[in-house]
Design an enzyme around this catalytic site. Sequence first.
Site, PDB file in Angstrom:
ATOM      1  CG  HIS A 199      -6.978  -2.212   7.401  1.00  0.00           C
ATOM      2  ND1 HIS A 199      -6.716  -3.441   6.840  1.00  0.00           N
ATOM      3  CD2 HIS A 199      -6.548  -1.289   6.505  1.00  0.00           C
ATOM      4  CE1 HIS A 199      -6.132  -3.267   5.649  1.00  0.00           C
ATOM      5  NE2 HIS A 199      -6.016  -1.965   5.432  1.00  0.00           N
ATOM      6  CE1 TYR A 213      -9.290  20.058  21.307  1.00  0.00           C
ATOM      7  CE2 TYR A 213     -11.532  19.783  22.099  1.00  0.00           C
ATOM      8  CZ  TYR A 213     -10.273  20.332  22.231  1.00  0.00           C
ATOM      9  OH  TYR A 213     -10.003  21.181  23.268  1.00  0.00           O
ATOM     10  CD  GLU A 236      -2.931  -1.147   2.307  1.00  0.00           C
ATOM     11  OE1 GLU A 236      -2.438  -1.146   3.454  1.00  0.00           O
ATOM     12  OE2 GLU A 236      -4.141  -1.170   2.095  1.00  0.00           O
ATOM     13  CG  HIS A 260      -3.768   2.718   5.106  1.00  0.00           C
ATOM     14  ND1 HIS A 260      -5.118   2.997   5.030  1.00  0.00           N
ATOM     15  CD2 HIS A 260      -3.634   1.428   4.695  1.00  0.00           C
ATOM     16  CE1 HIS A 260      -5.752   1.924   4.589  1.00  0.00           C
ATOM     17  NE2 HIS A 260      -4.873   0.951   4.381  1.00  0.00           N
ATOM     18  CG  HIS A 271      -9.014  -0.199   2.287  1.00  0.00           C
ATOM     19  ND1 HIS A 271      -8.283  -0.186   1.124  1.00  0.00           N
ATOM     20  CD2 HIS A 271      -8.127  -0.482   3.268  1.00  0.00           C
ATOM     21  CE1 HIS A 271      -7.023  -0.467   1.402  1.00  0.00           C
ATOM     22  NE2 HIS A 271      -6.903  -0.641   2.694  1.00  0.00           N
TER      23      HIS A 271
HETATM   24 ZN   LIG Z   1      -5.241  -0.984   3.789  1.00  0.00          ZN
END
Ligand SMILES: [Zn+2]
Length: 211
Positions: free
Chosen positions: A95, A120, A74, A93, A160
Amino acid sequence: MSEEARFRDEICRLGASIFQRGLTAGSSGNLSVRLADGWLMTPTNASLGRLDPARLSKLDDAGKLLSGDAPTKESFLHRVMYEERQRTGAVIHLHSTHSVAISCLADIDPADVLPPITAYYVMRVGRLPLVPYYRPGDLALAEAVRGFAGKHHAVLLANHGPVVAGSSLDAAANAIEELEETAKLFLLLRGCKTRFLTAEQVAEVRTAFPT
Ligand SMILES: [Zn+2]
């Protein structure tokens, strides 16, 4: 300690903290930091809970591996953020469960996924667009993210998870954690009559804390 050695330690420390708090599971999630001569990236199939500073992937500006293990598949998600946002110092990134749950809802606004629940959230995330679904490894996903990256430091990939850029690793972590907590709050409040911040209150926060 050199700047690069310090960044290697910071990536491993933050990765372990993210993993221990259940913000990403298995070998999912990836972190990167921009260097003067390229960037550092977490390797493919590596658990964020057990990173080795010496084995992090070091890439040049074009994304070519210079040393360490092969980078996450990724990594292109990170690269488009660095290319499109010049002041980006780090990208994360994950999950993260509640953000992924939001990314699967059929009735969300793809232009701005979450309402302004707290000041915030408005300060650290702002407007959050939904990037359409592509299968893992499809480079069309990178181009779709590129389309949003100029205007947004945070995007949510459909079915995702989130990708967030920041001026530093701390800034990116604070923003992606604020996003995950806001996703959790949104799910807790679903079905409840809720007062979100008004347009005036959102404008006031944006003026006081420009991003
Ligand atoms: Zn991912």
